[in-house]
Write a protein that holds these residues in place. Structure first.
Motif, mmCIF file in Angstrom:
data_model
loop_
_atom_site.group_PDB
_atom_site.id
_atom_site.type_symbol
_atom_site.label_atom_id
_atom_site.label_comp_id
_atom_site.label_asym_id
_atom_site.label_seq_id
_atom_site.Cartn_x
_atom_site.Cartn_y
_atom_site.Cartn_z
ATOM 1 N N THR A 812 48.461 46.991 34.709
ATOM 2 C CA THR A 812 49.293 48.177 34.496
ATOM 3 C C THR A 812 50.633 48.073 35.213
ATOM 4 O OG1 THR A 812 48.534 49.417 36.428
ATOM 5 C CG2 THR A 812 47.160 49.516 34.434
ATOM 6 N N LYS A 813 51.504 49.045 34.938
ATOM 7 C CA LYS A 813 52.840 49.035 35.538
ATOM 8 C C LYS A 813 52.798 49.384 37.025
ATOM 9 C CE LYS A 813 54.490 53.787 34.941
ATOM 10 N NZ LYS A 813 55.591 54.632 34.415
ATOM 11 N N GLU A 814 51.689 49.980 37.489
ATOM 12 C CA GLU A 814 51.574 50.330 38.910
ATOM 13 C C GLU A 814 50.815 49.286 39.714
ATOM 14 O OE1 GLU A 814 49.996 54.276 39.251
ATOM 15 O OE2 GLU A 814 51.865 55.216 38.577
ATOM 16 N N GLY A 815 50.538 48.127 39.123
ATOM 17 C CA GLY A 815 49.958 47.016 39.868
ATOM 18 C C GLY A 815 48.452 46.947 39.882
ATOM 19 N N THR A 816 47.782 47.745 39.046
ATOM 20 C CA THR A 816 46.315 47.746 39.026
ATOM 21 C C THR A 816 45.797 46.784 37.971
ATOM 22 O OG1 THR A 816 46.250 50.053 39.722
ATOM 23 C CG2 THR A 816 44.265 49.175 38.707
ATOM 24 N N VAL A 817 44.766 46.027 38.339
ATOM 25 C CA VAL A 817 44.062 45.148 37.399
ATOM 26 C C VAL A 817 42.707 45.780 37.096
ATOM 27 C CG1 VAL A 817 42.979 42.892 37.094
ATOM 28 C CG2 VAL A 817 45.235 43.056 38.152
ATOM 29 N N ASN A 818 42.396 45.912 35.820
ATOM 30 C CA ASN A 818 41.143 46.530 35.375
ATOM 31 C C ASN A 818 40.322 45.517 34.599
ATOM 32 O OD1 ASN A 818 41.923 49.580 35.888
ATOM 33 N ND2 ASN A 818 43.646 48.633 34.820
ATOM 34 N N THR A 826 33.025 49.924 28.902
ATOM 35 C CA THR A 826 33.051 50.590 30.212
ATOM 36 C C THR A 826 33.870 49.791 31.215
ATOM 37 O OG1 THR A 826 30.988 49.494 30.841
ATOM 38 C CG2 THR A 826 30.831 51.719 29.900
ATOM 39 N N LEU A 827 34.431 50.504 32.173
ATOM 40 C CA LEU A 827 35.227 49.878 33.226
ATOM 41 C C LEU A 827 34.301 49.312 34.302
ATOM 42 C CD1 LEU A 827 38.068 49.358 34.428
ATOM 43 C CD2 LEU A 827 37.864 51.594 35.561
ATOM 44 N N MET A 828 34.407 48.016 34.558
ATOM 45 C CA MET A 828 33.593 47.371 35.598
ATOM 46 C C MET A 828 34.262 47.485 36.967
ATOM 47 S SD MET A 828 32.536 43.902 33.557
ATOM 48 C CE MET A 828 31.925 43.113 35.032
ATOM 49 N N HIS A 829 35.537 47.134 37.012
ATOM 50 C CA HIS A 829 36.256 47.128 38.286
ATOM 51 C C HIS A 829 37.690 47.577 38.071
ATOM 52 C CE1 HIS A 829 32.904 44.841 39.922
ATOM 53 N NE2 HIS A 829 33.087 43.909 39.005
ATOM 54 N N GLN A 830 38.201 48.302 39.035
ATOM 55 C CA GLN A 830 39.611 48.694 39.060
ATOM 56 C C GLN A 830 40.158 48.251 40.409
ATOM 57 O OE1 GLN A 830 40.575 52.951 38.951
ATOM 58 N NE2 GLN A 830 42.102 52.493 37.370
ATOM 59 N N ILE A 831 41.039 47.253 40.390
ATOM 60 C CA ILE A 831 41.484 46.627 41.641
ATOM 61 C C ILE A 831 42.988 46.812 41.805
ATOM 62 C CG2 ILE A 831 41.475 44.511 43.011
ATOM 63 C CD1 ILE A 831 39.443 44.389 39.924
ATOM 64 N N PRO A 832 43.423 47.500 42.852
ATOM 65 C CA PRO A 832 44.867 47.592 43.123
ATOM 66 C C PRO A 832 45.356 46.276 43.711
ATOM 67 C CG PRO A 832 43.622 48.808 44.776
ATOM 68 C CD PRO A 832 42.624 48.294 43.793
ATOM 69 N N CYS A 833 46.037 45.484 42.898
ATOM 70 C CA CYS A 833 46.362 44.106 43.286
ATOM 71 C C CYS A 833 47.821 43.890 43.661
ATOM 72 C CB CYS A 833 46.033 43.160 42.128
ATOM 73 S SG CYS A 833 44.330 42.652 42.085
ATOM 74 N N HIS A 834 48.709 44.587 42.975
ATOM 75 C CA HIS A 834 50.130 44.294 43.135
ATOM 76 C C HIS A 834 50.899 45.554 43.504
ATOM 77 C CE1 HIS A 834 49.654 40.232 41.437
ATOM 78 N NE2 HIS A 834 48.791 40.788 40.608
ATOM 79 N N SER A 835 52.064 45.355 44.117
ATOM 80 C CA SER A 835 52.902 46.484 44.513
ATOM 81 C C SER A 835 53.883 46.881 43.423
ATOM 82 C CB SER A 835 53.663 46.143 45.800
ATOM 83 O OG SER A 835 54.448 44.978 45.620
ATOM 84 N N GLY A 836 53.840 46.182 42.305
ATOM 85 C CA GLY A 836 54.697 46.495 41.163
ATOM 86 C C GLY A 836 53.966 46.197 39.873
ATOM 87 N N ILE A 837 54.708 46.003 38.798
ATOM 88 C CA ILE A 837 54.122 45.731 37.479
ATOM 89 C C ILE A 837 53.264 44.470 37.518
ATOM 90 C CG2 ILE A 837 54.698 45.085 35.089
ATOM 91 C CD1 ILE A 837 57.221 46.763 35.377
ATOM 92 N N VAL A 838 52.113 44.508 36.833
ATOM 93 C CA VAL A 838 51.322 43.301 36.592
ATOM 94 C C VAL A 838 51.957 42.584 35.408
ATOM 95 C CG1 VAL A 838 49.059 42.373 36.034
ATOM 96 C CG2 VAL A 838 49.234 44.433 37.438
ATOM 97 N N CYS A 839 52.464 41.386 35.658
ATOM 98 C CA CYS A 839 53.189 40.648 34.618
ATOM 99 C C CYS A 839 52.259 39.956 33.637
ATOM 100 C CB CYS A 839 54.116 39.616 35.254
ATOM 101 S SG CYS A 839 55.402 40.333 36.291
ATOM 102 N N GLY A 854 52.306 39.307 39.445
ATOM 103 C CA GLY A 854 53.009 40.569 39.446
ATOM 104 C C GLY A 854 54.456 40.442 39.835
ATOM 105 N N ALA A 855 55.154 41.557 39.713
ATOM 106 C CA ALA A 855 56.560 41.605 40.087
ATOM 107 C C ALA A 855 56.751 41.397 41.583
ATOM 108 C CB ALA A 855 57.162 42.938 39.658
ATOM 109 N N ASP A 856 55.676 41.539 42.360
ATOM 110 C CA ASP A 856 55.761 41.331 43.809
ATOM 111 C C ASP A 856 55.682 39.861 44.199
ATOM 112 O OD1 ASP A 856 53.127 40.881 43.157
ATOM 113 O OD2 ASP A 856 52.293 42.403 44.496
ATOM 114 N N GLY A 857 55.578 38.962 43.214
ATOM 115 C CA GLY A 857 55.541 37.523 43.504
ATOM 116 C C GLY A 857 54.178 36.995 43.870
ATOM 117 N N CYS A 858 53.140 37.827 43.805
ATOM 118 C CA CYS A 858 51.792 37.407 44.203
ATOM 119 C C CYS A 858 51.014 36.814 43.031
ATOM 120 C CB CYS A 858 50.999 38.581 44.764
ATOM 121 S SG CYS A 858 51.570 39.136 46.370
ATOM 122 N N LEU A 859 50.190 35.826 43.345
ATOM 123 C CA LEU A 859 49.146 35.348 42.452
ATOM 124 C C LEU A 859 47.823 35.737 43.085
ATOM 125 C CD1 LEU A 859 51.498 33.336 41.535
ATOM 126 C CD2 LEU A 859 49.635 31.811 40.865
#
Length: 947
Positions: A812-818, A826-839, A854-859
Motif C-alpha cells: 500500500t501507499k502507507e508502507g504496509t505489506v499484506n 482472508t488476510l493472513m498477515h498485515q505487516i507495517p514494513c516501510h515508511s513510505g509507498i511500497v514500490c 519501498g520508497a524508504d530504500g529498504c528491502l
C-alpha cells in the motif's frame, strides 16, 4: 569447540612461558596486581636453611608463590588467614642477626680507608636480608610436580619468609599487603569489594597505556580508557587503547603478555555484551563463523564501551556487513547455514560467549535414545521433543512442579535451577578444564558419583531429577573429543561401586568418542531436527521465553535469570548487591530474547542447488534426485541457478527509446520475439526484438497505462490504466477486444493465472475476477464475474501472486505489506514494513518468503508462515522494482542503477549503471537468461548475462 580451543591456546602460552601460574588460581572476583622475583626461605637462621627460587604474586585476596622448580608446589596463602604481615626481623625477630649488623658497622666506621668497603658490605648485606614475613593459619599447595589435582590444605599457625631480589621494594610490598589484608578482614562482603575496587582503581589511575607498544610510530591515538579482559571465571584489569589501525589491551600486571594487539583490518564482528547483567561488555571477533572471540573486554563505564564500539563499528561499515538474527534466519531457512552454525550465531547474538561461563552457548539435547545398539535417525521416537523444555519432558515430574508453582507466592517460577550455568558447563568440561572446576569449587572436584560419568545417566537424570534441567553445550556437536576422554589422567575420584572416574561412558550405538560426536552431528542436521528446531528456538531465544507464552509452554525460570529481572544500580546495600550479583552469575542466565513472534520452520530443499556451499548435509533432502535422472524441471532449475550465479556479470546489450513518458510495464511473447510495453504516455507498444523496430502503438485513453501482461497463447495483451479500467488487446486482430470497468480509481497493477484476473487499485481494493475475454473483436462483450474483493485501508500500489496462485501479496501507499490466502479470501498477515509507498512485492520461488521494496530504500524479507520480518537491508535511494530467486535480488533504483543484492550475505554485490532516470520495471524470462528493464528515461534496455 570454542572452550577447548581457548584452553589449548592457554596451555600453549603457558608451555612457551614455562609458567604454571594461572589466573584460575585466584578466587572468583579476585585480581592479580604484581609479581616480584624472590626466594622462599625455609628454616630461616638455622643450619638447615634452604632457599626456593621463584616468583611472588601479590593478589587482591591472597599471596601466591610459584617456585621455578616444577616438583615444588605452588603456595597460596589467603590474606584473610594471615595473622601478621611485616618485614622479616621486626618485632624482635632474629635479634642476634640484627646485633651482628650493628657491631660490624661500628668496627669499620673508624677506618677511613675501609669506609667505602663498609658501605658496600652494608648494602649487599641488607639486600640479602630484605625479607617479608607472613604468619598465617592456613595455606594451599597446588600443582605439585605440575599435576592438576585438588588443592592440599595445611592448617595451623606457621610463618613463611620471602626474600625479594630488590630489597627496596619490601616496604612497598608490605604496605600493599597490609592494605589488602585490611580489606579481606572486613566483616561485610560489600565493604571488602568496595575497598579492593578502590585499590584497583587507584592503581589504574596511576598508570596509562605505554605508547611505545604501538606497532607503528605513525599510528594516531583515538581513545584510551580503563577496562578488564574477560576469560572464563577471571577478569584481568588494564588499559584499552585504540588507534586508527589497532586495538590494544595492556594488562596492569603484564600477564599473560605485556600487550594484546588486534589489527582493525582483521576484525569481522563485534558485539556489545551484558556482563553481570550490566551493559559493560564488548567482544571482538576476527573470524566469520567461530564462537571463540579474539578478545572480550569489560569496561567500568557504559559510555567507554559504547564509544569504543562506535569507533570500531564505523570502521567496519566499510569492510564487513553486519548480520542480524533475521538475516541469519533467512540463510538457515534456505539451507545456507547448517543447524549447528545457526545455533552458534543465535547464541552469539543473544550474549552467549565462551568467555563467560554464566552465559555459555546453549545447545539442545537432540537424541532421546541412549540405550539401543543402533541409532535410527529415520525414527521420530529417537529424538527428544523439541517443543518442550527439559523440565517438561517428564509428565509426572512436571505435574509435581506445577503443583508447587500454583502454591508459590509471586514471583512464581517452575524450575529452581537453570538449563545453563557455570557449574553445568564445567560438569561437561571437567576433563579438559579441570583448573576451571577447581577455581569454581575452591580447589575441589565434585563428588565422584555426581561427575559427568555417562551420557545415558546424565540424560536420565535430566528427565527424572528433581532439580536437573540442563541442556547441552556446543562441544557435543563439534569435532574435538577431549571433553569425553580423560587424556590428562586426572584423579577425579572413585565412585561408590569402586570404579574410578575416567572416560565418559558412551551409549551402545557409539563405537568411540569420535563416532558419538559424528552421530550427534548427524542427528542435529537430520530431517526431524530441521523440521522442529524452530520450536526449541522459540523456547530459548524466542517468544516462549517470557510472559504468558512461557507459562503456557512450562518454561518459567527464576526472575533473576532474565535480562531486566533486577536493576543492580538501584540496590543501595553493598552486601545485598554483591550477594545478588554472585547469585546471578552462579545460578545461570537466560539468553537475550531475539524473537517476539513464532520462529519460522526450516525449508527442506528437494535437491541441493548448484549455489549451495554450506555444510548442510544434502542427505537431509526430502527427495533427492539421482544423477542421470534429472527431470525437465530440474534442468530448468539448474539453468536458473547458473544464471543467478552469474548475475553480477550482467552487461548492457541494446537500448531503445520508444515512449514519450516513463515506461511502466514490460511483457514478452513466449518465443521472445515481441516485446510489449506500457507507459505513462497512455500507449501500449509492440517492439520486434528481431527487426529492432517498433511495430505497433495503441492508445486506449488519454490516461497513463500502469502495467501489462500477456495471456497464455500469446494472443491477448492486458493493460491496466489510471482511468480505472483494464483493457484487453487482440494481437492477431490489432484492436481492443474487451474492457473491464471494475474499479473506482486508478488500476495500479494486474496479475493473471488460470483464467482469473487479479487487479489492484487506488480505491483500496484488490479484486479477483473470473472469465475469459471475447474470442474475436466485435463479438458480444464477455461478462467478468467478481469472485472476491480484498479490502484495504488505503490505496494499493502493487500486487503479486505466488507460483501456485494460492497466495497474494499487496503493498500500500502507507508502507504496509499484506499477505492474503486466496483459497479463503482472508488476510493472513498485515505487516507495517516501510515508511513510505511500497514500490514492489514478490514471493520467492518456493512461496516461503515475500520480498518488498519501498520508497524508504529498504528491502524487506517476510516469512509467509509467521508474518515475521526476518531480514531488512537499506540503500540510500528507493528501489522501484526487482526480480529475485529467494537468495539474490536484482533491483532497479531511483538513480537508474541496477543493484544486485546478496540477501544471505546481507550486502550489495554489484552496482551496474543503466538508465539515466529511475528504473521503473524489470522483466525476466522463466530461465532467468533474458532481462529487459524500462525507465523514466523512456527507454527499454536489453541485458546480456556473461557466463
Amino acid at each position: 569447540m570454542a572452550f577447548i580451543r581457548k584452553k589449548q591456546q592457554e596451555q600453549q602460552l603457558q608451555l612457551y612461558s614455562k609458567e604454571r601460574f594461572s589466573l584460575l588460581l585466584l578466587n572468583l572476583e579476585e585480581y592479580y596486581f604484581e609479581q616480584h622475583r624472590a626466594n622462599h626461605i625455609l628454616h630461616k637462621g638455622s643450619h638447615h636453611e634452604r632457599k626456593i627460587r621463584g616468583s611472588l604474586k601479590i593478589c587482591s585476596k591472597s599471596v601466591i608463590f610459584e617456585p621455578d622448580v616444577i616438583s615444588q608446589p605452588i603456595i597460596k596463602i589467603p590474606l584473610r588467614d594471615c595473622i601478621t604481615i611485616g618485614k622479616h626481623g621486626e618485632n624482635g625477630a632474629n635479634r642476634h642477626f640484627t646485633k651482628y649488623v650493628i657491631f660490624t658497622t661500628a668496627q669499620f666506621y673508624f677506618n677511613p680507608k675501609s669506609c667505602i668497603y663498609l658501605m658496600t658490605f652494608f648494602c649487599i648485606f641488607r639486600a640479602k636480608s630484605g625479607g617479608i614475613s607472613l604468619i598465617f593459619s592456613q595455606v594451599y599447595f597446588i600443582k605439585e610436580h605440575n599435576v592438576v589435582a585438588p588443592y592440599k590444605i595445611e592448617r595451623g599457625k606457621m610463618e613463611y619468609v620471602f626474600e625479594l631480589d630488590v630489597p627496596g621494594k619490601v616496604e612497598d610490598v608490605v604496605e600493599t599487603l597490609l592494605q589488602l589484608h585490611r580489606a579481606s578482614c572486613l566483616d561485610k562482603l560489600g565493604d571488602q569489594t568496595a575497598m579492593i575496587t578502590a585499590i584497583l582503581q587507584s592503581r589504574l589511575a596511576r598508570t596509562s597505556f605505554d605508547k611505545n607498544r604501538f606497532q607503528n610510530i605513525s599510528e594516531r591515538l583515538h581513545m584510551e580508557c580503563k577496562a578488564e579482559m574477560v576469560t572464563p571465571l577471571v577478569t584481568n584489569p588494564g588499559h584499552v587503547c585504540i588507534t586508527d589501525t589497532n586495538l590494544y589491551f595492556q594488562p596492569l600486571n603484564g600477564y599473560p603478555k605485556p600487550v594484546v594487539q588486534i589489527t582493525l583490518q582483521d576484525v569481522r564482528r563485534i558485539y556489545k555484551r551484558r556482563h553481570g547483567l550490566m551493559p559493560l561488555g564488548l567482544e571482538v571477533f576476527c573470524t566469520e563463523d567461530d564462537l571463540c572471540s579474539d578478545i572480550y573486554l569489560k569496561f567500568y563505564e557504559p559510555q567507554d564501551r559504547d564509544d569504543l564500539y562506535f569507533y570500531i563499528a564505523t570502521y567496519l561499515e566499510h569492510h564487513v556487513a553486519e548480520h542480524t538474527a533475521e538475516s541469519y534466519m533467512l540463510q538457515w531457512q534456505r539451507g545456507h547455514l547448517s543447524n549447528y552454525q545457526y545455533l552458534l550465531h543465535l547464541n552469539n547474538l543473544a550474549d552467549r560467549s565462551c568467555n563467560d561461563l554464566s552465559q555459555y552457548p546453549v545447545f539442545p539435547w537432540i537424541i532421546h535414545d541412549y540405550s539401543s545398539s543402533e541409532l535410527d535417525l529415520s525414527n521420530p521416537g529417537t529424538f527428544r521433543d523439541l517443543s518442550k523444555p527439559v523440565g517438561a519432558l517428564n509428565q509426572e515430574r512436571l505435574e509435581r512442579l506445577l503443583t508447587r508453582y500454583q502454591e508459590m507466592p509471586e514471583p512464581k517460577f517452575m524450575y529452581g535451577s537453570h538449563y545453563s550455568s557455570p557449574g553445568y558447563v564445567l560438569f561437561y568440561l571437567v576433563r579438559i578444564a579441570p583448573e576451571h572446576m577447581l577455581c569454581l569449587q575452591n580447589g575441589r572436584f565434585d563428588n565422584a558419583d555426581r561427575m559427568f560419568n555417562s551420557i545415558a545417566e546424565t540424560w536420565k537424570n535430566c528427565l527424572d531429577g528433581a532439580t536437573d534441567f540442563k541442556e547441552l553445550i556446543p562441544e557435543f556437536y563439534g569435532d574435538d573429543v577431549s571433553f569425553l576422554v580423560n587424556s590428562l589422567k586426572l584423579d577425579l575420584g572413585k565412585r561408590q561401586g569402586g570404579q574410578m572416574v575416567d572416560d565418559v561412558e558412551l551409549p551402545p550405538w557409539a563405537s568411540s568418542p569420535e563416532d558419538f560426536l559424528q552421530k550427534s552431528k548427524d542427528a542435529l542436521e537430520s530431517n526431524y531436527v530441521s523440521e522442529h528446531l524452530h520450536e526449541w528456538i522459540d523456547l530459548i531465544f524466542g517468544y516462549k521465553q517470557k510472559g504468558s507464552d512461557a507459562v503456557g509452554a512450562h518454561n518459567v525460570f527464576h526472575p533473576l535469570t532474565y535480562e531486566g529481572g533486577v536493576d543492580l544500580n538501584s540496590i543501595q546495600d553493598p552486601d545485598e548487591k554483591v550477594a545478588m550479583l554472585t547469585q546471578i552469575l552462579e545460578f545461570g542466565q537466560t539468553p537475550k530474547q531475539l524473537f517476539v513472534t513464532p520462529h519460522p520452520r526450516r525449508i527442506t530443499p528437494k535437491f541441493k542447488s548448484l549455489s549451495q556451499t554450506s555444510s548442510y548435509n544434502a542427505s537431509t533432502a526430502d527427495s533427492p534426485v539421482s544423477p542421470g535422472e534429472e527431470s525437465f524441471e530440474d534442468l530448468t532449475e539448474e539453468s536458473k541457478t547458473l544464471a543467478w550465479n552469474n548475475i553480477t556479470k550482467l552487461q548492457l546489450h541494446e537500448q531503445y527509446k520508444i515512449h514519450k513518458e516513463a515506461v511502466t510495464g514490460i511483457t514478452v511473447s513466449r518465443n521472445g520475439s515481441s516485446v510489449f510495453t506500457t507507459s505513462q504516455d497512455s500507449t501500449l507498444k509492440m517492439f520486434s526484438k528481431e527487426s529492432k523496430m517498433l511495430q505497433r502503438s495503441i492508445s486506449f485513453s488519454n490516461m497513463a497505462l500502469s502495467s501489462c501482461l500477456l495471456l497464455p497463447g500469446d494472443a491477448t495483451v492486458i493493460s491496466s490504466s489510471w482511468d480505472n479500467n483494464v483493457y484487453f488487446y487482440s494481437i492477431a486482430f490489432g484492436r481492443r477486444q474487451d474492457t473491464l470497468m471494475g474499479h473506482d480509481d486508478a488500476v495500479s497493477k494486474i496479475c493473471w493465472h488460470d483464467n482469473r484476473l487479479y487487479s489492484a487499485s487506488w480505491d483500496a481494493t484488490v479484486k479477483v475476477w473470473s472469465g475469459v475475454p471475447a474470442e474475436m473483436p466485435g463479438t458480444k462483450r464477455h461478462h467478468f464475474d467478481l469472485l472476491a474483493e480484498l479490502e484495504h485501508d488505503v490505496s494499493v500500489d502493487t500486487i503479486s501472486l505466488n507460483a501456485a496462485s494460492t497466495l497474494l501479496v499487496s503493498g500500500t501507499k502507507e508502507g504496509t505489506v499484506n499477505i492474503w490466502d486466496l483459497t479463503t479470501a482472508t488476510l493472513m498477515h498485515q505487516i507495517p514494513c516501510h515508511s513510505g509507498i511500497v514500490c514492489d512485492t514478490a514471493f520467492s520461488p518456493d512461496s516461503r518468503h515475500v520480498l518488498s521494496t519501498g520508497a524508504d530504500g529498504c528491502l524487506n524479507v517476510i516469512d509467509v508462515q509467521t508474518g515475521m520480518l526476518i531480514s531488512s537491508m537499506t540503500s540510500d535511494e528507493p528501489q522501484r522494482c526487482f526480480v529475485w530467486d529467494g537468495n539474490s535480488v536484482l533491483s532497479g533504483s531511483q538513480s537508474g542503477e541496477l543493484l544486485i543484492w546478496d540477501l544471505l550475505g546481507a550486502k550489495i554485490s554489484e552496482r551496474i549503471q543503466g538508465h539515466t532516470g529511475a528504473v521503473t520495471c524489470i522483466w525476466m524470462n522463466e530461465q532467468c537468461s533474458s532481462i529487459i528493464t524500462g525507465g523514466e528515461d523512456r527507454q527499454i534496455i536489453f541485458w546480456k548475462l556473461q557466463y
